[in-house]
Enzyme design. Structure first.
Site, short mmCIF file in Angstrom:
data_model
loop_
_atom_site.label_atom_id
_atom_site.label_comp_id
_atom_site.label_asym_id
_atom_site.label_seq_id
_atom_site.Cartn_x
_atom_site.Cartn_y
_atom_site.Cartn_z
N HIS A 167 0.87 -1.23 0.00
CA HIS A 167 0.13 0.01 0.07
C HIS A 167 0.74 1.13 -0.09
O HIS A 167 0.33 2.11 0.42
CB HIS A 167 -0.90 0.02 1.18
CG HIS A 167 -1.59 -1.30 1.27
ND1 HIS A 167 -2.92 -1.33 0.86
CD2 HIS A 167 -1.50 -2.33 2.00
CE1 HIS A 167 -3.38 -2.66 1.28
NE2 HIS A 167 -2.39 -3.33 2.07
N SER A 288 17.07 20.17 -16.32
CA SER A 288 15.68 20.84 -16.44
C SER A 288 16.32 21.95 -17.23
O SER A 288 17.13 22.56 -16.84
CB SER A 288 14.94 21.00 -15.57
OG SER A 288 14.21 22.64 -15.84
N LYS A 294 18.05 20.42 -10.96
CA LYS A 294 17.23 19.19 -11.41
C LYS A 294 18.32 18.10 -12.15
O LYS A 294 19.18 18.30 -12.81
CB LYS A 294 16.07 19.66 -12.31
CG LYS A 294 15.03 20.22 -11.84
CD LYS A 294 13.97 19.44 -10.94
CE LYS A 294 13.13 18.74 -11.49
NZ LYS A 294 12.05 17.84 -10.78
N GLU A 301 11.37 6.83 -16.12
CA GLU A 301 10.13 7.48 -16.63
C GLU A 301 9.50 7.04 -18.01
O GLU A 301 8.37 6.67 -18.17
CB GLU A 301 10.07 8.96 -16.29
CG GLU A 301 10.16 9.52 -15.27
CD GLU A 301 10.29 10.96 -15.06
OE1 GLU A 301 9.25 11.61 -15.11
OE2 GLU A 301 11.62 11.35 -15.15
N TYR A 328 -8.60 -12.97 -45.97
CA TYR A 328 -7.87 -11.97 -45.77
C TYR A 328 -8.37 -10.62 -46.05
O TYR A 328 -9.48 -10.91 -47.02
CB TYR A 328 -6.79 -12.01 -46.97
CG TYR A 328 -5.71 -10.80 -47.07
CD1 TYR A 328 -4.89 -10.63 -45.93
CD2 TYR A 328 -6.06 -9.80 -47.94
CE1 TYR A 328 -4.15 -9.23 -46.11
CE2 TYR A 328 -5.31 -8.57 -47.88
CZ TYR A 328 -4.23 -8.40 -46.91
OH TYR A 328 -3.53 -7.15 -46.86
N GLN A 333 -3.42 -5.01 -43.05
CA GLN A 333 -2.19 -4.34 -43.39
C GLN A 333 -1.52 -3.55 -42.07
O GLN A 333 -0.44 -3.43 -41.82
CB GLN A 333 -2.03 -3.61 -44.55
CG GLN A 333 -1.02 -2.85 -44.79
CD GLN A 333 -1.08 -2.22 -46.21
OE1 GLN A 333 -0.75 -2.92 -46.92
NE2 GLN A 333 -1.09 -0.94 -46.26
N1 ARG Z 1 0.72 -5.03 -47.75
C1 ARG Z 1 -0.31 -6.07 -47.75
C2 ARG Z 1 -0.72 -6.42 -46.31
O1 ARG Z 1 0.30 -6.04 -45.37
C3 ARG Z 1 0.10 -7.26 -48.50
C4 ARG Z 1 -1.31 -8.48 -48.71
C5 ARG Z 1 -1.92 -7.61 -49.93
N2 ARG Z 1 -3.17 -8.29 -50.38
C6 ARG Z 1 -4.08 -7.78 -51.05
N3 ARG Z 1 -4.73 -8.69 -51.47
N4 ARG Z 1 -4.08 -6.59 -51.54
O2 ARG Z 1 -1.67 -6.79 -45.98
#
Ligand code: ARG
Length: 474
Positions: A167, A288, A294, A301, A328, A333
């Site tokens: 504490h 400082s 200082k 920090e 994807y 990205q």
């Molecule tokens: N620069 C892209 C990323 O980091 C690579 C993959 C891109 N793929 C695409 N279908 N546009 O994700």
């Protein structure tokens, strides 16, 4: 290089474009390019390219001659990369396209074949995994270095006794080494998390293509072996869009940041004017611009504040991933902005922390002065009474009253006569006056992992042994 190719290169450094009639908006082009970050993936991409070319050779897409030519070109790029003379074309959309452009410069139209049976989706997912794997190793060994420095510091102060706090109040006497060893434990748990994240990086996702797999019989086992990976992705749809490995790594770094921030806060409190138990070496302090007197422990920090970077990057990716469709999506990205930032800050602060620990000074004279506060021995007194048969709760009450009496009378407990002490705690004997001694206090501790000097020494020995053999597996 053919005329049409040169023309094509001039107008289109992209890996796509046939179906577009309009040019990409230049501002959007700059905004969407990830080269500014993912240039860091260059060495991993080149390794992957070599493995992929060999796989294409094995399944007949490339002739033996073509395979050799491409491998030589990749090798040339790698050597230029190592010597620092490889400058990627800033017009490239990402590192993958930039490499393609360089290969085109070296082998002309043959370079067009390298992207057979793959997509940037599986490529980037693979490349980032290799990056994570390597940097997990680096972070792990930097953690070992810091732990070694801390254990060495602990070795020098087993018998430097200081007030341990709960504490933010002085609580009981502990060895300063005991506190240092707590930091070693905390960092060990970060290492365990990094080790636990390794299988997430250790997967070959090549052959996943954009999402559905590749139409060429790429030998994934061989590619995995060549890249030093032990598993093959179970599902291409998952593999292309999976960023759990990045999130996992960022969570390791978040843990690292939390631990380091707590250690840093300990140091800030212990170097406060008036406490002055530790001193951060001047080389890691700044002054400082206005207050000439200082000397601020800025590194500590910055170390404490870095937790914000790790937390921010972790939550950044979590937020990007939340509700993202599987497979994807370009949102992914952004993962690399978070990843590289956390990894680079993490590695840099660990390198610095090792040096700051080595130069940290412990003020033994101040430690002795602070131990004059006899309330630090109150628990020892209650334990003493319990050992004499007083139920602990009663002993606790009695000692509480003694502490209050001492405070109200402005007298240390050790200067109160036995007769008065007995009015509060009848089981007290003359040996009570031996309690107000730091060495005696720590020696009262009987448990494993306690602050008893033998225990502390045992801990140090254990760490010295373990840390000399510490290594990450996979
Ligand atoms: N620069 C892209 C990323 O980091 C690579 C993959 C891109 N793929 C695409 N279908 N546009 O994700």
């Amino acid at each position: 290089m053919g005329k049409s190719l040169r023309k094509a290169l001039k107008t289109n450094p992209k890996l796509w474009g046939g179906r577009f009639r309009k040019k990409t908006d230049p501002q959007f082009e700059r905004f969407s390019s990830s080269l500014k970050w993912d240039a860091r993936l260059l060495p991993y991409d080149l390794k992957i390219d070599a493995a992929h070319v060999r796989a294409l050779g094995r399944c007949g897409v490339l002739s033996g001659k073509e395979t050799k030519k491409l491998l030589a070109a990749i090798d040339a790029l790698e050597r230029r990369r190592q010597s620092g003379s490889l400058k990627l074309d800033g017009r490239a959309e990402d590192v993958h396209s930039a490499i393609q452009m360089e290969l085109e410069k070296l082998v002309g139209e043959l370079a067009y074949k390298i992207h057979t049976g793959r997509s940037r989706n599986d490529l980037v997912s693979q490349s980032a995994r290799l990056y994570c794997k390597e940097h997990a190793r680096t972070l792990f060994s930097l953690l070992v270095q810091v732990q070694k420095e801390i254990a060495a510091k602990a070795r020098g102060c087993v018998r430097v006794f200081v007030p341990g706090m709960t504490h933010l109040q002085n609580a009981q006497v502990v060895s300063q080494a005991h506190i240092f060893l707590a930091y070693v434990e905390m960092l060990e748990r970060v290492k365990a998390r990094i080790q636990g994240a390794m299988p997430f990086f250790d997967v070959c996702v090549l052959g996943s293509g954009a999402l559905a797999g590749a139409a060429f019989p790429l030998n994934q086992k061989r590619m995995a072996k060549e890249l030093g990976l032990s598993a093959i992705a179970g599902n291409s749809y998952d593999a292309a869009g999976d960023r759990d490995f990045v999130l996992n790594f960022l969570s390791c770094l978040l843990f690292l940041g939390i631990q380091l921030s707590r250690i840093a806060e300990d140091w800030m409190l212990r170097q406060l004017n008036g406490v002055s138990l530790i001193e951060v070496d001047q080389a890691f302090c700044t002054g400082s611009s206005m207050m000439p007197q200082k000397r601020n422990a800025d590194f500590v920090e910055l170390l404490r504040g870095a937790a914000g970077i790790f937390a921010g990057n972790f939550f950044g990716l979590v937020t990007t991933l939340k509700g993202l469709p599987t497979s994807y999506n370009r949102d992914l990205q952004w993962d690399k902005k978070y990843l590289f930032d956390s990894v680079e800050v993490g590695e840099e602060i660990l390198r610095m922390t090792a040096r700051v620990v080595r130069t940290l000074k412990i003020n033994k004279a101040r430690a002795r002065m602070l131990l004059a506060d006899e309330s630090l021995y109150a628990t020892d007194l209650a334990d003493y009474l319990a050992k004499k048969g007083e139920p602990f709760k009663k002993a606790h009450d009695q000692v509480g009253e003694i502490v209050r009496f001492a405070e109200e009378n402005g007298k240390p407990i050790s200067k109160i006569g036995l007769d008065i002490l007995r009015t509060f705690a009848p089981k007290i004997d003359g040996d009570v006056y031996g309690l107000f001694d730091p060495e005696h206090s720590v020696r009262m501790k009987k448990t494993q992992g306690s602050t008893h000097p033998h225990e502390v020494e045992r801990q140090i020995k254990r760490w010295e042994r373990n840390l000399n053999h510490a290594s990450i597996s996979l």
